[in-house]
Design an enzyme around this catalytic site. Structure first.
Site, mmCIF file in Angstrom:
data_model
loop_
_atom_site.group_PDB
_atom_site.id
_atom_site.type_symbol
_atom_site.label_atom_id
_atom_site.label_comp_id
_atom_site.label_asym_id
_atom_site.label_seq_id
_atom_site.Cartn_x
_atom_site.Cartn_y
_atom_site.Cartn_z
ATOM 1 C CG ASP A 1 102.921 -23.477 13.657
ATOM 2 O OD1 ASP A 1 103.013 -23.408 12.437
ATOM 3 O OD2 ASP A 1 103.562 -24.338 14.585
ATOM 4 C CG HIS A 2 103.737 -19.893 8.590
ATOM 5 N ND1 HIS A 2 104.736 -19.848 9.230
ATOM 6 C CD2 HIS A 2 103.857 -20.249 7.434
ATOM 7 C CE1 HIS A 2 105.830 -20.407 8.391
ATOM 8 N NE2 HIS A 2 105.179 -20.720 7.261
ATOM 9 C CG HIS B 1 106.392 -24.751 11.335
ATOM 10 N ND1 HIS B 1 105.627 -23.474 11.983
ATOM 11 C CD2 HIS B 1 107.827 -23.921 10.748
ATOM 12 C CE1 HIS B 1 106.168 -22.615 11.716
ATOM 13 N NE2 HIS B 1 107.246 -22.670 10.976
HETATM 14 C C1 BG6 Z 1 109.643 -20.147 9.504
HETATM 15 C C2 BG6 Z 1 111.030 -20.574 9.589
HETATM 16 O O1 BG6 Z 1 108.871 -20.370 10.634
HETATM 17 O O2 BG6 Z 1 109.316 -21.016 8.558
HETATM 18 C C3 BG6 Z 1 111.719 -20.461 8.420
HETATM 19 O O3 BG6 Z 1 111.367 -19.535 10.742
HETATM 20 C C4 BG6 Z 1 111.471 -21.189 7.283
HETATM 21 O O4 BG6 Z 1 113.289 -20.797 8.809
HETATM 22 C C5 BG6 Z 1 109.862 -20.874 7.233
HETATM 23 O O5 BG6 Z 1 112.108 -20.861 6.072
HETATM 24 C C6 BG6 Z 1 109.180 -22.107 5.985
HETATM 25 O O6 BG6 Z 1 108.022 -21.565 6.131
HETATM 26 P P1 BG6 Z 1 107.213 -22.091 4.647
HETATM 27 O O7 BG6 Z 1 105.940 -21.722 4.636
HETATM 28 O O8 BG6 Z 1 107.800 -21.396 3.435
HETATM 29 O O9 BG6 Z 1 107.314 -23.531 4.489
#
Ligand code: BG6
Length: 524
Positions: free
Chosen positions: A191-192, A254
């Site tokens: 989960d980045h 997230h």
């Molecule tokens: C991803 C989603 O997990 O996270 C995307 O699938 C979203 O829809 C993205 O744009 C947002 O990530 P960050 O790091 O740019 O806030």
């Protein structure tokens, strides 16, 4: 080898990295740059090799050129001028592979054994599946059948990307397939958001500061607000997104992870499993919505119609590529969530996320309860609540809003801001989320990966909302692109006597920067 507090080495362990989907966007934008940064910063053990895998035919030389280009374009450190570039690139190999053919995995095994001998990687293998999740089961199975998991020594790790299922049932099925091959402790579910610097900092700020932890409960905190807002629309991902929607795309993973980080109890040890146990307890304590009406009362969903972004007109969601004209998929949701445990009883967690909102921001606001009405101050002024704000992106930092006397005035009070900007203090070159996560996986540190029980509980919570939405098609509010979503999302807070605090870049004008308080002109 240096070992850190949780028992993981400070440097990656020697290993062969197998990148499935090596010609795709994730590999190009994130994974290759992450490996290169680890290497440049001395975090990558010298005994490593990388095998890029995809269907497309490519020689090692072509692959290394792609690698160079990806690093030039996306990495924090650039490859030109790096005297060791050729040596670094010589660790990268490419093999064209059809993931449906087990005999090709047998060939891959031969290559793996050869690289293992050549680079002395001790039989350690990390499989990164930058692929569509429906392929995870098949690839896992073929890794086993092809003999890739039978190395004489060393470990095997599987790193996978979201979405992990579409609902609890499909996630369970996917998990069962993977677990026929890998043990839970061998699986690293990304989960980045958990790799983001400021998300990791939440724990530290909470548990390492004497003036926050004692107040971190329902006696002193009025509510918490989590905003994950994006300015982009669905771009070229309409097909995927229309099947998913904001709740599955951002909420199940997230958003709920951020809730757990804010709400969890201090773990007894800084061990990954202890930390994850605490997060699971939060997910178990989430109050499930009892009925469809309950969902309607507590969750608002919206979809963007046409509007403007940076002064330019942008189309509505239903006019995006691969989105049906009558789509009821939500591109926004806001919810009031309760964590029913001793610490948080009665404290609302308001969460919201959406596409085509006015700002790209990830922020958590903790609103403290007001001081008792003090007649002395109240004659002249209305006290604002204290706020503690974690700014996760785009600028990393912590912001504290307090009340102070307006200089020169008699009893006039102004809100003042103490603003700590991480990027200004430690330089903007902080590691990217993927860099941290790949580094952690390479050292066997699970802390910032989601365990199966977390994933399952999060789906259970989300499934209840999805179920209600199925029977309430009309409850989808349209909001013009470039606005803060449906009015109903404001009413969600107003009903409780609160409001969404403005997020990054839109601080209220009346808040005075701490550093400038002394210099302010006296007010007559
Ligand atoms: C991803 C989603 O997990 O996270 C995307 O699938 C979203 O829809 C993205 O744009 C947002 O990530 P960050 O790091 O740019 O806030």
């Amino acid at each position: 080898m240096t070992i850190n507090a949780i028992g993981a080495p400070e440097r990656s362990e020697g290993a062969v990295y197998f990148i499935f989907g090596a010609t795709g966007d994730l590999a190009r934008r994130k994974l290759f740059p992450a490996l290169y940064s680890m290497y440049r910063e001395g975090k990558l053990a010298e005994n490593f090799a990388v095998v890029g895998l995809a269907r497309r035919g490519r020689t090692n030389e072509q692959f290394r050129t792609d690698l160079y280009n990806s690093i030039q374009e996306f990495a924090r450190h650039k490859a030109d001028g790096d005297d060791n570039w050729v040596a670094f690139a010589s660790h990268f190999h490419y093999m064209s592979l059809d993931i449906n053919h087990v005999d090709e995995f047998v060939k891959l095994r031969n290559l793996a054994d050869q690289l293992d001998d050549q680079f002395k990687t001790d039989g350690n293998r990390l499989f990164y599946l930058a692929l569509a999740p429906e392929l995870f089961g098949n690839v896992s199975f073929n890794l086993k059948s092809g003999g890739l998991l039978d190395s004489r020594q060393g470990w095997n790790r599987l790193v996978i990307e979201k979405p992990f299922g579409y609902d609890l049932a499909s996630a369970q099925q996917l998990n069962d397939q993977i677990r026929q091959v890998f043990r839970e402790e061998e699986v690293y579910r990304i989960d980045h958001y958990l790799g983001k610097e400021m998300v990791q900092n939440i724990e530290v700020v909470r548990f390492a500061n004497a003036f926050f932890e004692p107040l971190w409960n329902n006696k002193y905190i009025a509510n918490l607000q989590i905003t994950l807002s994006e300015t982009v629309g669905v771009e070229e991902r309409g097909g995927y997104y229309d099947h998913s929607g904001a709740l599955r795309d951002m909420g199940q993973n997230h958003m709920l992870q951020m809730v757990t980080m804010m709400a969890m109890e201090p773990p007894s040890r800084l061990h990954p499993e202890d930390i994850r146990d605490e997060k699971v307890k939060v997910l178990r304590s989430l109050r499930a919505y009892k009925s469809d009406e309950d969902v309607q009362q507590n969750v608002v969903r919206g979809q963007y119609s046409s509007g403007t972004h940076k002064g330019k007109s942008v189309p509505g969601y239903r006019d995006e590529d691969a989105v049906p004209d009558d789509s009821h998929t939500e591109t926004y949701f806001a919810a009031r969530v309760y964590v029913d445990n001793f610490r948080w009883a009665g404290v609302p967690f308001y969460v919201r996320t959406g596409k085509r909102l006015p700002a790209k921001t990830t922020e958590v606001v903790v609103e403290f309860k007001n001081m008792p009405d003090n007649i002395y101050f109240a004659q002249k002024t209305q006290l604002e609540p204290n706020l503690l704000v974690f700014r996760v992106s785009p600028n990393e930092g912590i912001y504290l809003k307090m009340n102070a006397k307006r200089p020169g005035s008699q009893w006039s009070i102004v809100p003042i801001a103490m603003d700590f900007s991480q990027s200004a203090e430690v330089g903007i070159n902080t590691p990217e989320a993927y860099e941290r996560l790949l580094y952690d996986a390479s050292r066997g540190d699970h802390t910032y990966f989601t365990r199966w029980d977390e994933v399952a509980l999060a789906w259970k919570f989300v499934d209840r909302i999805e179920q209600a939405w199925k029977s309430q098609e009309n409850e989808l509010y349209m909001y013009p692109a470039g606005t803060w979503g449906p009015v109903a999302a404001q009413q969600l807070l107003e009903r409780d006597g609160y409001r969404w605090w403005p997020v990054n870049g839109q601080r209220e004008a009346e808040v005075v920067e701490m550093s400038s308080v002394k210099d302010a002109a006296p007010i007559k």
